[in-house]
Design a protein around this motif. Sequence first.
Motif, PDB file in Angstrom:
ATOM      1  N   GLY A 117      33.044  55.174  41.353  1.00  0.00           N
ATOM      2  CA  GLY A 117      32.579  53.824  41.615  1.00  0.00           C
ATOM      3  C   GLY A 117      32.564  52.935  40.376  1.00  0.00           C
ATOM      4  N   ASN A 118      33.053  53.466  39.241  1.00  0.00           N
ATOM      5  CA  ASN A 118      33.013  52.719  37.984  1.00  0.00           C
ATOM      6  C   ASN A 118      34.411  52.647  37.368  1.00  0.00           C
ATOM      7  N   LYS A 119      35.407  52.407  38.193  1.00  0.00           N
ATOM      8  CA  LYS A 119      36.782  52.351  37.702  1.00  0.00           C
ATOM      9  C   LYS A 119      37.034  51.009  37.012  1.00  0.00           C
ATOM     10  N   GLN A 120      37.795  51.052  35.917  1.00  0.00           N
ATOM     11  CA  GLN A 120      38.072  49.862  35.123  1.00  0.00           C
ATOM     12  C   GLN A 120      39.570  49.745  34.871  1.00  0.00           C
ATOM     13  N   ARG A 121      40.013  48.514  34.629  1.00  0.00           N
ATOM     14  CA  ARG A 121      41.382  48.329  34.144  1.00  0.00           C
ATOM     15  C   ARG A 121      41.358  47.379  32.956  1.00  0.00           C
ATOM     16  N   VAL A 122      42.298  47.576  32.070  1.00  0.00           N
ATOM     17  CA  VAL A 122      42.325  46.784  30.839  1.00  0.00           C
ATOM     18  C   VAL A 122      43.070  45.477  31.106  1.00  0.00           C
ATOM     19  N   VAL A 123      42.445  44.363  30.731  1.00  0.00           N
ATOM     20  CA  VAL A 123      43.030  43.034  30.914  1.00  0.00           C
ATOM     21  C   VAL A 123      42.987  42.315  29.574  1.00  0.00           C
ATOM     22  N   LYS A 124      44.056  41.631  29.256  1.00  0.00           N
ATOM     23  CA  LYS A 124      44.115  40.879  27.998  1.00  0.00           C
ATOM     24  C   LYS A 124      43.665  39.442  28.267  1.00  0.00           C
ATOM     25  N   THR A 125      42.704  38.970  27.494  1.00  0.00           N
ATOM     26  CA  THR A 125      42.192  37.611  27.657  1.00  0.00           C
ATOM     27  C   THR A 125      43.123  36.620  26.953  1.00  0.00           C
ATOM     28  N   PRO A 126      42.991  35.331  27.272  1.00  0.00           N
ATOM     29  CA  PRO A 126      43.811  34.335  26.579  1.00  0.00           C
ATOM     30  C   PRO A 126      43.597  34.325  25.060  1.00  0.00           C
ATOM     31  N   GLY A 127      42.432  34.795  24.622  1.00  0.00           N
ATOM     32  CA  GLY A 127      42.149  34.861  23.192  1.00  0.00           C
ATOM     33  C   GLY A 127      42.790  36.061  22.507  1.00  0.00           C
ATOM     34  N   GLY A 128      43.449  36.920  23.277  1.00  0.00           N
ATOM     35  CA  GLY A 128      44.135  38.067  22.708  1.00  0.00           C
ATOM     36  C   GLY A 128      43.313  39.340  22.675  1.00  0.00           C
ATOM     37  N   LYS A 129      42.085  39.306  23.188  1.00  0.00           N
ATOM     38  CA  LYS A 129      41.249  40.510  23.204  1.00  0.00           C
ATOM     39  C   LYS A 129      41.532  41.326  24.458  1.00  0.00           C
ATOM     40  N   ASN A 130      41.388  42.625  24.375  1.00  0.00           N
ATOM     41  CA  ASN A 130      41.439  43.493  25.551  1.00  0.00           C
ATOM     42  C   ASN A 130      40.014  43.709  26.044  1.00  0.00           C
ATOM     43  N   VAL A 131      39.802  43.524  27.352  1.00  0.00           N
ATOM     44  CA  VAL A 131      38.482  43.753  27.935  1.00  0.00           C
ATOM     45  C   VAL A 131      38.646  44.573  29.211  1.00  0.00           C
ATOM     46  N   PHE A 132      37.563  45.224  29.628  1.00  0.00           N
ATOM     47  CA  PHE A 132      37.552  45.967  30.876  1.00  0.00           C
ATOM     48  C   PHE A 132      37.276  45.022  32.038  1.00  0.00           C
ATOM     49  N   GLN A 133      38.003  45.221  33.125  1.00  0.00           N
ATOM     50  CA  GLN A 133      37.739  44.488  34.362  1.00  0.00           C
ATOM     51  C   GLN A 133      37.423  45.536  35.422  1.00  0.00           C
ATOM     52  N   THR A 134      36.300  45.371  36.122  1.00  0.00           N
ATOM     53  CA  THR A 134      35.885  46.355  37.117  1.00  0.00           C
ATOM     54  C   THR A 134      36.768  46.244  38.352  1.00  0.00           C
ATOM     55  N   VAL A 135      37.245  47.394  38.818  1.00  0.00           N
ATOM     56  CA  VAL A 135      38.108  47.447  40.006  1.00  0.00           C
ATOM     57  C   VAL A 135      37.256  47.841  41.199  1.00  0.00           C
ATOM     58  N   LYS A 136      37.397  47.102  42.319  1.00  0.00           N
ATOM     59  CA  LYS A 136      36.659  47.434  43.531  1.00  0.00           C
ATOM     60  C   LYS A 136      37.287  48.649  44.198  1.00  0.00           C
ATOM     61  N   LYS A 137      36.486  49.353  44.966  1.00  0.00           N
ATOM     62  CA  LYS A 137      36.996  50.511  45.697  1.00  0.00           C
ATOM     63  C   LYS A 137      37.945  50.033  46.787  1.00  0.00           C
ATOM     64  N   ALA A 138      38.973  50.825  47.054  1.00  0.00           N
ATOM     65  CA  ALA A 138      39.925  50.498  48.115  1.00  0.00           C
ATOM     66  C   ALA A 138      39.290  50.808  49.458  1.00  0.00           C
ATOM     67  N   ALA A 139      39.454  49.892  50.406  1.00  0.00           N
ATOM     68  CA  ALA A 139      38.878  50.075  51.729  1.00  0.00           C
ATOM     69  C   ALA A 139      39.845  50.840  52.628  1.00  0.00           C
ATOM     70  N   LYS A 140      39.296  51.716  53.443  1.00  0.00           N
ATOM     71  CA  LYS A 140      40.124  52.519  54.346  1.00  0.00           C
ATOM     72  C   LYS A 140      40.498  51.729  55.605  1.00  0.00           C
ATOM     73  N   GLY A 141      39.585  50.973  56.140  1.00  0.00           N
ATOM     74  CA  GLY A 141      39.855  50.184  57.335  1.00  0.00           C
ATOM     75  C   GLY A 141      39.524  50.941  58.601  1.00  0.00           C
ATOM     76  N   PRO A 142      39.310  50.205  59.695  1.00  0.00           N
ATOM     77  CA  PRO A 142      38.914  50.842  60.951  1.00  0.00           C
ATOM     78  C   PRO A 142      40.086  51.548  61.622  1.00  0.00           C
ATOM     79  N   SER A 143      39.775  52.602  62.361  1.00  0.00           N
ATOM     80  CA  SER A 143      40.807  53.340  63.082  1.00  0.00           C
ATOM     81  C   SER A 143      40.361  53.588  64.511  1.00  0.00           C
ATOM     82  N   CYS A 144      41.318  53.885  65.351  1.00  0.00           N
ATOM     83  CA  CYS A 144      41.069  54.120  66.778  1.00  0.00           C
ATOM     84  C   CYS A 144      40.234  55.385  66.945  1.00  0.00           C
ATOM     85  N   GLY A 145      39.251  55.326  67.838  1.00  0.00           N
ATOM     86  CA  GLY A 145      38.388  56.479  68.068  1.00  0.00           C
ATOM     87  C   GLY A 145      39.057  57.597  68.818  1.00  0.00           C
TER      88      GLY A 145
END
Length: 121
Positions: free
Chosen positions: A17-45
């Motif tokens: 639940g704490n997955k991160q990805r590295v993103v470069k800011t316009p100022g040239g710094k690398n920062v962590f961006q939190t990634v949301k969990k992937a949703a499975k979606g509803p399925s037929c019963g």
Amino acid sequence: MVQRLTYRRQCRYNTKGNKQRVVKTPGGKNVFQTVKKAAKGPSCGDCGKALIGIPAVRPMEYRRLKNREKRVSRAYGGSRCAKCVRMRIMRAFLIEEQKCVKQVLAEKMSQAKETTKKSKK
């Protein structure tokens, strides 16, 4: 040398639940961006296939959706797929037809018994 990064939230462990990805800011710094969990979606019963027309979002997001977005305008809308609903309707109809046929055959048999009794007398 590689730039060191620190978590921006409270949790300091690499959990699912704490997955991160590295993103470069316009100022040239690398920062962590939190990634949301992937949703499975509803399925037929019944068959387990994904339901078409309903968004695959996390449970908290479902609470925020409008009612018309949570289901499809059909019987068993957000619960069963169209194919399974069709099969259910067909099965119910055929069972009712079978009951009718059984009743008609029973009436014919009872009439046949009555005519044989009358002819014997």
